[in-house]
Structures are given as C-alpha cells and as structure tokens.
Design a protein around this motif. Structure first.
Motif, PDB file in Angstrom:
ATOM      1  N   GLY A   1      43.055  18.897-104.556  1.00 23.08           N
ATOM      2  CA  GLY A   1      42.647  19.154-103.184  1.00 23.08           C
ATOM      3  C   GLY A   1      42.377  17.901-102.378  1.00 23.08           C
ATOM      4  N   GLU A   2      42.425  16.728-103.021  1.00 25.36           N
ATOM      5  CA  GLU A   2      42.129  15.484-102.318  1.00 25.36           C
ATOM      6  C   GLU A   2      43.374  14.656-102.031  1.00 25.36           C
ATOM      7  OE1 GLU A   2      39.266  13.361-104.602  1.00 25.36           O
ATOM      8  OE2 GLU A   2      37.680  14.844-104.342  1.00 25.36           O
ATOM      9  N   VAL A   3      44.392  14.769-102.885  1.00 24.34           N
ATOM     10  CA  VAL A   3      45.622  14.002-102.701  1.00 24.34           C
ATOM     11  C   VAL A   3      46.823  14.921-102.896  1.00 24.34           C
ATOM     12  CG1 VAL A   3      44.563  11.857-103.498  1.00 24.34           C
ATOM     13  CG2 VAL A   3      45.728  13.329-105.137  1.00 24.34           C
ATOM     14  N   GLU A   4      47.990  14.444-102.469  1.00 24.62           N
ATOM     15  CA  GLU A   4      49.231  15.184-102.653  1.00 24.62           C
ATOM     16  C   GLU A   4      49.856  14.796-103.994  1.00 24.62           C
ATOM     17  OE1 GLU A   4      50.711  17.503-100.765  1.00 24.62           O
ATOM     18  OE2 GLU A   4      48.993  17.521 -99.401  1.00 24.62           O
ATOM     19  N   PHE A   5      50.309  15.807-104.733  1.00 20.74           N
ATOM     20  CA  PHE A   5      50.948  15.573-106.021  1.00 20.74           C
ATOM     21  C   PHE A   5      52.411  15.990-105.955  1.00 20.74           C
ATOM     22  CE2 PHE A   5      46.479  16.084-107.129  1.00 20.74           C
ATOM     23  CZ  PHE A   5      46.285  15.081-108.069  1.00 20.74           C
ATOM     24  N   ARG A   6      53.188  15.469-106.898  1.00 15.19           N
ATOM     25  CA  ARG A   6      54.578  15.890-107.051  1.00 15.19           C
ATOM     26  C   ARG A   6      54.818  16.286-108.506  1.00 15.19           C
ATOM     27  NH1 ARG A   6      57.520  12.167-109.772  1.00 15.19           N
ATOM     28  NH2 ARG A   6      56.724  10.023-109.866  1.00 15.19           N
ATOM     29  N   PRO A   7      55.746  17.216-108.750  1.00 22.90           N
ATOM     30  CA  PRO A   7      56.050  17.614-110.130  1.00 22.90           C
ATOM     31  C   PRO A   7      56.716  16.476-110.894  1.00 22.90           C
ATOM     32  CG  PRO A   7      56.873  19.231-108.538  1.00 22.90           C
ATOM     33  CD  PRO A   7      56.493  18.017-107.763  1.00 22.90           C
ATOM     34  N   ASP A   8      56.328  16.305-112.144  1.00 21.62           N
ATOM     35  CA  ASP A   8      56.965  15.338-113.035  1.00 21.62           C
ATOM     36  C   ASP A   8      57.826  16.126-114.015  1.00 21.62           C
ATOM     37  OD1 ASP A   8      57.755  13.390-114.752  1.00 21.62           O
ATOM     38  OD2 ASP A   8      55.749  12.745-115.362  1.00 21.62           O
ATOM     39  N   ILE A   9      59.139  16.125-113.793  1.00 26.32           N
ATOM     40  CA  ILE A   9      60.041  16.926-114.621  1.00 26.32           C
ATOM     41  C   ILE A   9      60.632  16.122-115.775  1.00 26.32           C
ATOM     42  CG2 ILE A   9      60.621  18.473-112.722  1.00 26.32           C
ATOM     43  CD1 ILE A   9      63.229  16.935-112.359  1.00 26.32           C
ATOM     44  N   GLU A  10      60.121  14.918-115.994  1.00 24.53           N
ATOM     45  CA  GLU A  10      60.674  14.064-117.046  1.00 24.53           C
ATOM     46  C   GLU A  10      59.955  14.226-118.375  1.00 24.53           C
ATOM     47  OE1 GLU A  10      60.740  10.078-115.630  1.00 24.53           O
ATOM     48  OE2 GLU A  10      62.213  10.487-114.049  1.00 24.53           O
ATOM     49  N   VAL A  11      58.896  15.031-118.405  1.00 21.80           N
ATOM     50  CA  VAL A  11      58.171  15.272-119.654  1.00 21.80           C
ATOM     51  C   VAL A  11      57.958  16.777-119.807  1.00 21.80           C
ATOM     52  CG1 VAL A  11      56.989  13.047-119.686  1.00 21.80           C
ATOM     53  CG2 VAL A  11      55.937  14.983-118.510  1.00 21.80           C
ATOM     54  N   LEU A  12      57.788  17.210-121.055  1.00 23.44           N
ATOM     55  CA  LEU A  12      57.491  18.610-121.353  1.00 23.44           C
ATOM     56  C   LEU A  12      56.060  18.699-121.862  1.00 23.44           C
ATOM     57  CD1 LEU A  12      60.798  19.586-123.200  1.00 23.44           C
ATOM     58  CD2 LEU A  12      60.139  20.236-120.875  1.00 23.44           C
ATOM     59  N   VAL A  13      55.231  19.502-121.205  1.00 26.67           N
ATOM     60  CA  VAL A  13      53.835  19.612-121.618  1.00 26.67           C
ATOM     61  C   VAL A  13      53.502  20.970-122.221  1.00 26.67           C
ATOM     62  CG1 VAL A  13      53.041  17.885-119.972  1.00 26.67           C
ATOM     63  CG2 VAL A  13      53.100  20.289-119.283  1.00 26.67           C
TER      64      VAL A  13
ATOM     65  N   LEU B   1      64.876  23.743-118.076  1.00 29.92           N
ATOM     66  CA  LEU B   1      66.190  23.513-117.477  1.00 29.92           C
ATOM     67  C   LEU B   1      66.264  22.118-116.864  1.00 29.92           C
ATOM     68  CD1 LEU B   1      65.602  26.726-117.349  1.00 29.92           C
ATOM     69  CD2 LEU B   1      67.466  26.760-115.689  1.00 29.92           C
ATOM     70  N   ALA B   2      65.221  21.761-116.106  1.00 31.25           N
ATOM     71  CA  ALA B   2      65.209  20.456-115.450  1.00 31.25           C
ATOM     72  C   ALA B   2      65.220  19.331-116.474  1.00 31.25           C
ATOM     73  CB  ALA B   2      63.982  20.345-114.545  1.00 31.25           C
ATOM     74  N   PHE B   3      64.506  19.513-117.574  1.00 32.30           N
ATOM     75  CA  PHE B   3      64.437  18.479-118.611  1.00 32.30           C
ATOM     76  C   PHE B   3      65.789  18.298-119.291  1.00 32.30           C
ATOM     77  CE2 PHE B   3      63.554  16.851-122.844  1.00 32.30           C
ATOM     78  CZ  PHE B   3      62.638  15.833-122.593  1.00 32.30           C
ATOM     79  N   LEU B   4      66.439  19.399-119.634  1.00 32.09           N
ATOM     80  CA  LEU B   4      67.744  19.306-120.294  1.00 32.09           C
ATOM     81  C   LEU B   4      68.759  18.598-119.403  1.00 32.09           C
ATOM     82  CD1 LEU B   4      67.977  22.864-121.899  1.00 32.09           C
ATOM     83  CD2 LEU B   4      67.669  20.702-123.110  1.00 32.09           C
ATOM     84  N   LYS B   5      68.674  18.852-118.114  1.00 30.26           N
ATOM     85  CA  LYS B   5      69.605  18.220-117.180  1.00 30.26           C
ATOM     86  C   LYS B   5      69.303  16.736-117.000  1.00 30.26           C
ATOM     87  CE  LYS B   5      70.440  17.838-112.228  1.00 30.26           C
ATOM     88  NZ  LYS B   5      70.051  18.321-110.880  1.00 30.26           N
ATOM     89  N   THR B   6      68.053  16.410-116.666  1.00 25.26           N
ATOM     90  CA  THR B   6      67.731  15.037-116.272  1.00 25.26           C
ATOM     91  C   THR B   6      67.595  14.090-117.455  1.00 25.26           C
ATOM     92  OG1 THR B   6      65.342  15.501-116.263  1.00 25.26           O
ATOM     93  CG2 THR B   6      66.544  15.845-114.202  1.00 25.26           C
ATOM     94  N   GLN B   7      67.094  14.585-118.584  1.00 26.51           N
ATOM     95  CA  GLN B   7      66.817  13.699-119.710  1.00 26.51           C
ATOM     96  C   GLN B   7      67.911  13.679-120.767  1.00 26.51           C
ATOM     97  OE1 GLN B   7      63.945  11.677-119.527  1.00 26.51           O
ATOM     98  NE2 GLN B   7      64.194  12.576-117.490  1.00 26.51           N
ATOM     99  N   LEU B   8      68.688  14.763-120.870  1.00 26.74           N
ATOM    100  CA  LEU B   8      69.681  14.839-121.943  1.00 26.74           C
ATOM    101  C   LEU B   8      71.096  15.093-121.442  1.00 26.74           C
ATOM    102  CD1 LEU B   8      67.588  16.873-124.551  1.00 26.74           C
ATOM    103  CD2 LEU B   8      68.046  14.414-124.547  1.00 26.74           C
ATOM    104  N   GLY B   9      71.277  15.192-120.127  1.00 24.14           N
ATOM    105  CA  GLY B   9      72.620  15.263-119.568  1.00 24.14           C
ATOM    106  C   GLY B   9      73.351  16.569-119.763  1.00 24.14           C
ATOM    107  N   PHE B  10      72.632  17.680-119.865  1.00 28.30           N
ATOM    108  CA  PHE B  10      73.270  18.984-120.047  1.00 28.30           C
ATOM    109  C   PHE B  10      73.643  19.613-118.706  1.00 28.30           C
ATOM    110  CE2 PHE B  10      71.657  18.738-124.303  1.00 28.30           C
ATOM    111  CZ  PHE B  10      72.372  19.657-125.054  1.00 28.30           C
ATOM    112  N   ASP B  11      74.725  20.369-118.705  1.00 28.13           N
ATOM    113  CA  ASP B  11      74.953  21.378-117.680  1.00 28.13           C
ATOM    114  C   ASP B  11      74.209  22.627-118.135  1.00 28.13           C
ATOM    115  OD1 ASP B  11      76.551  19.820-116.075  1.00 28.13           O
ATOM    116  OD2 ASP B  11      78.432  20.528-116.951  1.00 28.13           O
TER     117      ASP B  11
END
Length: 468
Positions: A214-226, A267-277
């Motif tokens: 509520g104090e700052v703006e955040f963005r999604p980090d799609i490069e890690v799986l939590v 889906l985002a992780f497979l695409k960005t980190q491992l090069g999948f379609d």
C-alpha cells in the motif's frame, strides 16, 4: 428466529449453523459464532474444538464462509465439530483496507467468558465422563500484511480475489527470518488454497525505506517460482533434458501444454527461463483476464491460451491431429490464432504436459487432480498428445494413501514409467509419467539445457526424482 439449544446436542454430518452472540466485554458489539460438524464423523469418541478468528480477518473467506470453515475442519485431524468465534463484521465488512497482523493479541479473557457457550454448543455424548475441556485451536500463517487488489466473478471459478501480501519466510530454527512480497489468487469455493502465488518486486527507483504493502508500486517477478510444487514440476524436465537439448540444437523450440493456467506463473516461467512455446488450457476466461492484468502473463508471443474443460480440450486437440478442426468441435481458441498447424506436423505433439488442477467441490476437501482427470480416456488423450519421449508431470494432493495408490495404478495402465518427487511440505507430490523409456544421448557436461534447468530450479529437486 431463536435457536433451540437442543439443536447442538447431536452431531449431524455437514450441518452448518451461524448466529450472533453478545460480546461478553463489549456490550454494544456482537460476535459471529459458526458451528460446523465434520462431513465424516470419526469412529471413536467425538472431539469438539473452538477457534478464535484472528483480529481484522473476520471477513476473510477462510473464516466467513462455510467452504472456508469446512477446510479448517478437514485440516484438523479427528475433529467432530469446530466452533468459530469472531467479531461481527460492521456493515458486512470489518476488515481494514490494509490488514496488519495484530501483535500480542490476548484472547484468554474471552476464552474464559465464553466457556459456558462452548459447552452449550457441545454434543451430549461429550459429557459422558464429566464436564469436558474444549481445546482452543489457533490459526497461524505467515501473512504479516494484506490488501485486496480486486474481487471478481468467473463463470466457472466463481468469486475470486487478487491480494498482495507481505509474508515471513525462513522461520525454521537457525534460519534468518525474511520478509517478502507476494501476489496471490484465491477462489471463494476453496479459500484456504492459494491458486497462484508470484513474487512482487518494487519498481526501480523506489525508496527502500518505504517498502510496504500500500506504500509503493510493485511489479510481478515472473523469473522465479515461489509456489511450492512448481519448481519440482519443472525439475521433472531433467528426465528428458537430452532430448530437449537435441531439439534446441536442431533449431526447434520445445513445446509445453499446461493444463490449468491460474495466474500463469508456470507458463511465463517456461517461456522466459527455458525457451518453451507454451499452450495453456483454462476453464474460466475471467481467470485468464486476471492472469494478464495482475500476474504478468503475456500471451502475445510463444504463449497461446484456450478456454475450455481440460479433458475435453485434450481429447479434441488429439482429435485435431487426425485432420479435424478445433472450431468444428466447439473449442475456443486464443485470439492470436490456432497454435496447431496440420495433423502431420510433429509440432502438434508436446514435449511436456504439466497438469495443475484441483477439485472444484469444497466438500471433497483439497484434492489434486480431480477424479475426472484420472479416468482412462483422459490419460490416453494426454499420452496421444506427447511426442515419443514426452512426459506428463502432475501436481498431486492426496487426501489419503489409498487415493494416491489408486492414482498410481491408473497411470501405470497407460504410461511406461512413473517417477515421484516429494515437494517436502507434507502435502504435495509431483507424479511424472513417461510415454517411453527415458534415454540420454548427450552427456551432462555437453547439455546446456540441463545446466540452465539446474540454474533456474532447485537442483535438489532434480536429484530427488525417484522411480516408482
């Protein structure tokens, strides 16, 4: 209408009753009291327990809905009846815009004052050996701060919410406690189950001294799986890493089918980190809108989405491979066009299929996958969609050992080999099925894909894959 005290003298499976009760120390305030009997009663002596709703979380679906109450019952082993007590929401909503966990909230005084009520809400059979002690259960999670970003309704998922949370992590003995920011997707029908969770990071240039929900703006980090089971699911690709490496060396991108999209983290992780379609199948179009808007899912390139029932879509894609068109069979394709070419194109087959589905019926408890997915015809459709060396990885939450063993038996009838990864959270397992024997034609030192996979996932999961 006044309640008849005799109502609570017997246990009635799945009976749910909620009512108001005067607050013993605040004359102008009311308490909400909810009583739920377990759907399956234990065979031995009945056990009744109570739980006080954490302050300022009274409107959280976990505590304010019958489905959330049911999940609390199912998560409390051997409980016959669970009594929930919390402040009554003012004007239907008592949680602040931003929830902050109460510090040193003491409910001992309330426990003493309400003991007669707890006894009155207990079945007669509990008094056979005298006046019983009603244990008070505590609800603990790692949420420090929480704000609801959006509430919406989907045609299949029903009511859902997106929330940003600040959590504690690394609280085990010897670990340094850290605070992290996450974004979550939850459904009202199963409020205790986090459907999707991603890490949030502040935008560049943010004042580090002002970090807070509520104090700052955040963005999604799609490069890690939590989410706990996603990294183990991805680690299963190591079983066919040499074949994926060969694909890459020949200039082809590997292909993945993700059944159950949610927020789209996998889906985002497979695409960005491992090069999948990647092709994603999701039953609810509103869930896909939420994934695009709040979870960083970008389906403009290399990710294509289909709205439809998982089993039906898989069977229809397999049917399409024999020369039929998806539209002919009533499947809605993504706006950016069909991802399949013609029935003779090897790209119609997938290298991996990853399944993340749970039961839509809260009365079943938390079960993954739903029973309809493990029917023989659904598994055969999945096998047809895999290339010769392909694998299917599925997130499993088993309510019992017998359920898990039956699941394994169903998979053995269709697939060649089965592997298992223990996620380590005492809840999830990843079951991996292969279409054919796993082979390795490239040494590990020459396998750049395997090295990349080990870098972006926990190598321990790759090393813990066990053949069953």
């Amino acid at each position: 209408m006044a309640l008849d005290p005799a109502t609570f003298e017997t246990l009635t499976p799945s009976r749910f009753i909620a009512f108001t009760f005067p607050h013993p120390s605040q004359p102008d305030s009311l308490l909400r009291v909810a009583v739920l009997d377990a759907p399956i009663q234990p065979a031995d002596a009945p056990r009744v327990a109570a739980m006080f709703v954490p302050e300022h979380r009274e409107s959280d679906w976990i505590f304010s809905t019958e489905s959330g109450h049911l999940q609390l019952v199912l998560g409390s082993s051997g409980i016959s009846r669970l009594i929930l007590i919390g402040n009554w929401p003012i004007n239907g909503h008592c949680s602040p815009i931003i929830y902050h966990r109460a510090i040193n909230h003491d409910s001992n005084g309330l426990e003493v004052s309400l003991k007669p009520l707890l006894l009155a809400l207990s079945p007669k059979s509990l008094f056979e050996n005298g006046i019983p002690e009603i244990p008070i259960l505590s609800y603990e999670d790692n949420v420090i701060c929480r704000v609801v970003v959006e509430r919406c309704v989907g045609s299949f998922a029903g009511e859902m919410l997106v929330e940003d949370v600040e959590i504690e992590s690394g609280s085990d003995v010897g670990e340094c406690v850290k605070r992290e920011f996450r974004r979550r997707l939850r459904f009202k029908r199963m409020p205790n189950l986090v459907q999707t969770e991603i890490r949030l990071v502040p935008w560049a240039g943010t004042d580090s001294g002002r970090l807070g929900i509520g104090e700052v703006e955040f963005r999604p980090d799609i490069e890690v799986l939590v989410h706990p089971y996603l990294a183990p699911m991805v680690a299963s690709i190591s079983l066919i890493s040499s074949c994926i490496e060969e694909r890459n060396q020949n200039g082809f991108r590997p292909k993945a089918l993700c059944v159950g999209v949610g927020g789209g983290a996998l889906l985002a992780f497979l695409k960005t980190q491992l090069g999948f379609d990647v092709v994603g199948v999701e039953a609810d179009a509103e869930v896909l809108r939420v994934a695009r808007q709040y979870f960083g899912l970008d389906d403009t390139e290399s990710i294509q989405l289909i709205v439809g029932d998982a089993t039906n879509v898989m069977e229809k894609i397999a049917y399409n491979a024999n020369g039929h068109n998806l539209g002919y069979l009533g499947v809605h394709e993504a706006e950016n066009g069909s991802y399949l070419r013609d029935g003779n194109d090897l790209n119609n087959k997938f290298d991996i299929i990853m399944v993340d589905l749970d039961s839509s019926d809260a009365n079943d408890g938390t079960i993954s996958p739903p029973l309809e997915f493990v029917q023989n015809h659904a598994l055969l459709a999945a096998k047809m969609l895999l290339c010769d060396f392909g694998i299917l990885a599925i997130n499993v939450i088993a309510p019992s050992r017998s359920f898990y063993e039956k699941l394994i038996d169903e998979f053995r009838e269709v697939f060649h080999e089965l592997y298992e990864i223990d996620v380590g959270n005492e809840e999830n397992f990843v079951l991996v099925a292969t279409k054919s024997p796993t082979i390795s034609c490239i040494s590990n030192c020459e396998n750049s894909f395997l090295n990349r996979l080990r870098l972006v996932t926990l190598g321990a999961y790759m090393d813990s894959i066990r053949k069953i």
